[in-house]
Design a protein around this motif. Structure first.
Motif, PDB file in Angstrom:
ATOM      1  N   TYR A   6       0.870  -1.177   0.000  1.00  0.00           N
ATOM      2  CA  TYR A   6       0.000   0.000   0.000  1.00  0.00           C
ATOM      3  C   TYR A   6       0.904   1.223   0.000  1.00  0.00           C
ATOM      4  N   TYR A   7       0.873   1.993  -1.086  1.00  0.00           N
ATOM      5  CA  TYR A   7       1.754   3.142  -1.251  1.00  0.00           C
ATOM      6  C   TYR A   7       1.083   4.409  -0.741  1.00  0.00           C
ATOM      7  N   PHE A   8       1.880   5.299  -0.133  1.00  0.00           N
ATOM      8  CA  PHE A   8       1.353   6.550   0.396  1.00  0.00           C
ATOM      9  C   PHE A   8       2.477   7.558   0.540  1.00  0.00           C
ATOM     10  N   LEU A  54      -5.809  -1.060  13.795  1.00  0.00           N
ATOM     11  CA  LEU A  54      -5.176   0.196  13.394  1.00  0.00           C
ATOM     12  C   LEU A  54      -5.590   0.584  11.974  1.00  0.00           C
ATOM     13  N   LEU A  55      -5.628  -0.373  11.066  1.00  0.00           N
ATOM     14  CA  LEU A  55      -6.034  -0.091   9.692  1.00  0.00           C
ATOM     15  C   LEU A  55      -7.492   0.358   9.616  1.00  0.00           C
ATOM     16  N   LYS A  56      -8.365  -0.257  10.420  1.00  0.00           N
ATOM     17  CA  LYS A  56      -9.774   0.140  10.442  1.00  0.00           C
ATOM     18  C   LYS A  56      -9.934   1.553  10.986  1.00  0.00           C
ATOM     19  N   ILE A  63      -7.580   8.546   6.855  1.00  0.00           N
ATOM     20  CA  ILE A  63      -6.132   8.682   6.700  1.00  0.00           C
ATOM     21  C   ILE A  63      -5.661   7.812   5.545  1.00  0.00           C
ATOM     22  N   ILE A  64      -6.232   6.622   5.419  1.00  0.00           N
ATOM     23  CA  ILE A  64      -5.951   5.750   4.280  1.00  0.00           C
ATOM     24  C   ILE A  64      -7.262   5.503   3.542  1.00  0.00           C
ATOM     25  N   SER A  65      -7.149   5.113   2.290  1.00  0.00           N
ATOM     26  CA  SER A  65      -8.352   4.916   1.476  1.00  0.00           C
ATOM     27  C   SER A  65      -8.850   3.479   1.573  1.00  0.00           C
ATOM     28  N   ASN A  66      -9.991   3.238   0.956  1.00  0.00           N
ATOM     29  CA  ASN A  66     -10.565   1.893   0.921  1.00  0.00           C
ATOM     30  C   ASN A  66      -9.868   0.983  -0.079  1.00  0.00           C
ATOM     31  N   SER A  67      -8.917   1.490  -0.810  1.00  0.00           N
ATOM     32  CA  SER A  67      -8.278   0.701  -1.862  1.00  0.00           C
ATOM     33  C   SER A  67      -7.222  -0.267  -1.327  1.00  0.00           C
ATOM     34  N   ILE A  68      -7.104  -0.379  -0.030  1.00  0.00           N
ATOM     35  CA  ILE A  68      -6.132  -1.316   0.538  1.00  0.00           C
ATOM     36  C   ILE A  68      -6.605  -2.738   0.277  1.00  0.00           C
TER      37      ILE A  68
END
Length: 105
Positions: A6-8, A54-56, A63-68
């Protein structure tokens, strides 16, 4: 569960994940000019419940998208053990049948 890369670019995400002692590991990208960091599962054992929590939380706070991408992994040890048991039972039964029917005649 296993996470693909997962890139960010957000350094806050890198700090959050690095502070948790789980199976998620943050790496710095070298060949991708669009992103600075990426994280993925550190081992084939997958992520812990704490990592998933943490991801949820990060997803709920946007902070992160649903594309994980999270794949459900199957532990291979039970499958190997089941195969071993089947081969022992089936192999022993076949040996008994061969001894009883073909070698006696």
């Amino acid at each position: 569960m296993i996470i693909n890369d997962y890139y960010f670019n957000n350094e806050k995400i890198a700090v959050l994940i690095s502070d948790i002692n789980g199976n998620l590991k943050v790496y710095k990208t070298k060949n991708n000019p669009d992103f600075n960091y990426y994280f993925k599962s550190q081992s084939a054992g997958g992520i812990t419940a704490q990592d998933m929590y943490l991801l949820k939380i990060m997803n709920a706070q946007k902070i992160i998208s649903n594309s994980i991408s999270v794949k459900i992994g199957f532990p291979f040890a039970p499958a190997i053990f089941a195969g071993f048991l089947i081969s022992v039972i089936y192999g022993d039964l076949m040996l008994l049948f061969i001894k009883k029917f073909f070698l006696v005649m």
